[in-house]
Structures are given as C-alpha cells and as structure tokens.
Design an enzyme around this catalytic site. Structure first.
Site, PDB file in Angstrom:
ATOM      1  N   ALA A 160       0.533  -1.957  12.065  1.00 33.64           N
ATOM      2  CA  ALA A 160       0.914  -0.563  12.334  1.00 33.64           C
ATOM      3  C   ALA A 160      -0.033   0.417  11.646  1.00 33.64           C
ATOM      4  CB  ALA A 160       2.357  -0.321  11.888  1.00 33.64           C
ATOM      5  N   HIS A 182      -2.400  -3.472   0.172  1.00 35.68           N
ATOM      6  CA  HIS A 182      -3.175  -4.603   0.702  1.00 35.68           C
ATOM      7  C   HIS A 182      -4.560  -4.063   1.056  1.00 35.68           C
ATOM      8  CE1 HIS A 182      -3.564  -8.582   2.043  1.00 35.68           C
ATOM      9  NE2 HIS A 182      -2.868  -8.581   3.149  1.00 35.68           N
TER      10      HIS A 182
END
Ligand SMILES: NC(=O)c1ccc[n+]([C@@H]2O[C@H](COP(=O)([O-])OP(=O)(O)OC[C@H]3O[C@@H](n4cnc5c(N)ncnc54)[C@H](OP(=O)(O)O)[C@@H]3O)[C@@H](O)[C@H]2O)c1
Length: 411
Positions: A160, A182
């Site tokens: 996303a 991340h």
C-alpha cells in the site's frame, strides 16, 4: 489474547483522552502506564549484574562476539525529556495494522500527540475506533492526517505504501519528517516508485517483532529491540529523532543499521528460520514420521510440541549449548552429528533466498500479491490451508491436553 488485553487497556485510556489529540502537558494521567513501564525497566536494569549496568547511560558501544556495535537505550530518554522533545510535533500514524496498533498506542500512552490516518470505514478504521481513536479528533482519512502531522509515520502495508505514494508524496512538505518501519519502500524504489522529497528527514524505526509484541512488552515495562536508520538527514537531527521516536513507540534498545541492511535481513529472516523455513522443516520431519507409521500425535509431539514447549525456550534463555546440555547424552550425540548435515544441505537454499531478496524478486512478489484488492481474503484462504494441514489439526488436539489449556485462547 494480546489484542484483547490491548483493547481493554486502551478502553481504560480512552476515558482520559482529551477532546483533541493529547498534548504532553495535558497528559499526566495518560502517561501513568508509560511511567510505570519506565520505572520497572530501570529497576530491572539496576538489579541486573550485566555489562550494561556498569556503563554510563545513553550511547553504548558493545562488543557482540568480537564486533563492536552502537546501541542506544531508553533510559537516556526519560518521559519528561521525550514529551518535551516532541512538544511541537504531531505524529501522524498512517495505517493501523499490527505495527500501527502497537506503536500508536504506546506513543499515545507515552503522552505524545498522536493521530491516526487510515481509509475511511475500512477494517483499520473500525479497529482504530475500538482502540479509542476518535473520528475527526484523533482519527482521519489518510490525506487529512498527513496534512495535520509533522512526523509522518508510514505504517501502511508495504504494497500500500507503493500504491498510495502518488497521492501521499505531494503532501510530505518541507519541514515534515518521513518515518518508516521497514526499508522496503525506499530501498526497492525501482519497483515501489517511492522516492522521498529531497527536503525532509527520512528515518526508520523497525521493531524486531510483531506489533502485538511491541504493545505487550511495553505494558510489561519492557521494551522491544528495534533497528534505527537514517536515509536522508536534512536537519542534522535525523538520527536523534529516530532514537527518540523509537523510545516513543516502545523500544528498549535501538540498534544502528542502514535501510538496506534492515530490509535485506528482515525479508531474509522471515522467509527463513523465523517463519518459512520453520514451517518447511516441521512439515518435512512430520511427513517422514507419518510415512513410517507413526501416529499424528506422536509425529506432532516429536516435531512441534517438544520444540516449542520444552527445547526452544531453553535456547531463548541461555543459548543452544545450554539446550543441548539439558538433553540426554543420546540426544546430544545425535544432534551434534546431524547439525552439520542440515547446515550443509541448507546453506545453498539460504544463499538462493538471500539473492532473491537482494535482487528484488521477493519485493516484486510481495507488491503483486499484497497490492491486490482481495489481499485480505487471499491471505485468509492460504492460511486456512495451513490450518487444515494434518500436522496443525493434530496440534489442536495436543494443545487441548495441556494443563493450562483454555479453548478461548485457541480459536
Ligand atoms: N507486522 C510486523 O511484524 C512488522 C514488524 C516490523 C516492521 N513492520 C513494517 O511495518 C509496516 C506496517 O506493517 P503492519 O504489519 O503493521 O501492517 P500491514 O498489515 O502490512 O498493513 C495494514 C495497513 O495497510 C492498510 N492498507 C492496505 N492496503 C491499503 C491500500 N491499498 N490503501 C490504503 N491502506 C491500505 C490497511 O488498511 P485497511 O484495513 O483499510 O485495508 C492497514 O491499515 C510495514 O512497512 C511492515 O513491513 C511490520
């Protein structure tokens, strides 16, 4: 269990949520949990006769098996200092999956000014309301939350993050900080097309565990280990901000890394021993036992139950040699002989896996699968297949015989 506990705690806190996002100065009640957590952690640290206890607070250079590495710690950021540091900031937490839940509730309980941005009326919107975020006050559609925030914490799914980037990018204006958990989106920019604006700090805090653990450890007064990294430092304060945010979201110790190293090791580890390899090894061992006439219960007990209930916790406590030592001489001899055979057989697979991570194959797969509209249903279907494998069906019965078994914890 964790989510139920988290939910009831957050419901208690909900009563003390101010009309608008909580300002640090107004957050005396709100930060009781945080204060208790910090006090317990510092007491535990005082009592621990570890090398850490004799060092000064703050940045530490520690010797990890002969390699010196830098570690930052929570005790250098008492709550008052943390709240003062972010007194002019609004943390806009975009996405409310496992990390959004854990990091958001911890930062909120630490008295920081947090708002959540997710798709209106989606699953996350519903979950956020359940956790006490209030539409129009602390819960907004994604674009509005970014406009209101100074620190944009992008905790959407990695797929996303890529899909929404064209909409999100123009809203990340000069002076804001862009935060990830991340390295995925920016490191694999050729696939994700996530290229941060040049005039903002870009930082990473990656907790080493599920968001549920981020939350439960915080509530227990412990902190999760996390990696921190800087991709872009415009203000000269990027690393300091990353450390402070790491503490704010519930980390106890923060290990220095880079975006590349974080994403390579993380994708590799979860496909390997943390998840993929362990399911593969369990299945392989179980199948051979079954083919040789062992019953499901015997095969399960000898593969999973003894591992998770007896032996792996010993590795966690004091290492592999300790676990070996706790077993019979017969077991020890066999394990010592077979470990190098498994190592040799598996190194080529791990080499192949690392290359698949490094060259972006794993990233492209993840973007494709998790970018589908039906990603939740597709995943549920694949997980249901695992749940239906004989080994895990047998496991349910074995678990039900544990003395502390509670059916409600196993559904
Ligand atoms: N989970 C972990 O153990 C872990 C650990 C360390 C770091 N991280 C990193 O933390 C970040 C967040 O991971 P996560 O596990 O918390 O979340 P996740 O489950 O991967 O993502 C969930 C969030 O993404 C939203 N989302 C999905 N597709 C969307 C779309 N097309 N448009 C808008 N929103 C969309 C979901 O909203 P809806 O409900 O509306 O679909 C939900 O809020 C990732 O970068 C991940 O790699 C995760």
């Amino acid at each position: 269990m964790a989510s139920i506990a988290a939910r009831s705690a957050s419901q208690a806190f909900r009563r003390s949520v101010a009309k608008s996002a909580v300002r640090p100065a107004q957050s005396a009640k709100y930060s009781l949990l945080a204060r208790a957590a910090v006090n317990r952690a510092s007491l535990a640290q005082k009592a621990a006769p570890s090398a850490l206890a004799v060092q000064t607070r703050g940045v530490k250079t520690l010797d990890f098996a002969g390699t010196k590495e830098t570690v930052f710690e929570r005790s250098d950021w008492p709550l008052a200092k943390l709240q003062d540091y972010f007194k002019n900031d609004t943390l806009a937490l975009i996405g409310y999956g496992s990390q959004g839940h854990g990091q958001g509730l911890n930062a909120r309980d630490n008295g920081l000014n947090v708002i959540v941005g997710v798709r209106k009326d989606g699953e996350s919107w519903r979950q956020a309301i359940e956790d006490g975020w209030v539409p129009g006050e602390t819960l907004f559609p994604i674009e509005e939350a970014i406009n209101r925030g100074t620190i944009i914490m992008n905790l959407l799914s990695d797929a996303a993050q890529s899909q929404t980037w064209p909409t999100i990018a123009p809203l990340i204006t000069k002076g804001k900080t862009l935060y990830f958990s991340h390295g995925f989106s920016v490191v694999y920019k050729d696939d994700t097309h996530v290229i941060p604006p040049k005039d903002v700090d870009v930082i990473l805090v990656a907790p080493k565990g599920s968001g549920r653990t981020v939350r439960t450890l915080f509530k227990e007064g412990r902190g999760i280990n996390a990696s921190i990294a800087v991709w872009q430092d415009v203000t000269g304060k990027a690393q300091e901000k990353a450390i402070a945010l790491g503490v704010g979201v519930g980390a106890g110790y923060l290990y220095e890394t880079t975006f590349e190293k974080e994403v390579y090791s993380d994708l590799y580890g979860e496909r390997g021993v943390l998840m993929g390899a362990i399911q593969g090894l369990f299945l392989a061992q179980y199948q051979v036992l079954r083919k040789n006439g062992h019953t499901p219960s015997e095969a399960f007990n000898e593969t999973v139950e003894e591992a998770t209930q007896s032996l792996y916790p010993l590795i966690g406590q004091k290492g592999m040699d300790y676990m070996y030592n706790a077993c019979s001489t017969t077991a020890r001899r066999g394990a010592l002989d077979w470990a190098p055979i498994f190592e040799k057989a598996n190194v080529p697979i791990f080499e192949q896996l690392y290359e698949s991570v490094r060259n972006g194959t794993e990233t492209r797969k993840s973007l494709e699968y998790n970018g589908r509209k039906t990603y939740r249903e597709d995943l549920a279907r694949e997980l249901a297949e695992i749940d239906n494998q004989e080994i895990w069906r047998a496991g349910k019965v074995v678990r039900s015989l544990r003395p502390d078994y509670k059916p409600e914890n196993d559904s």
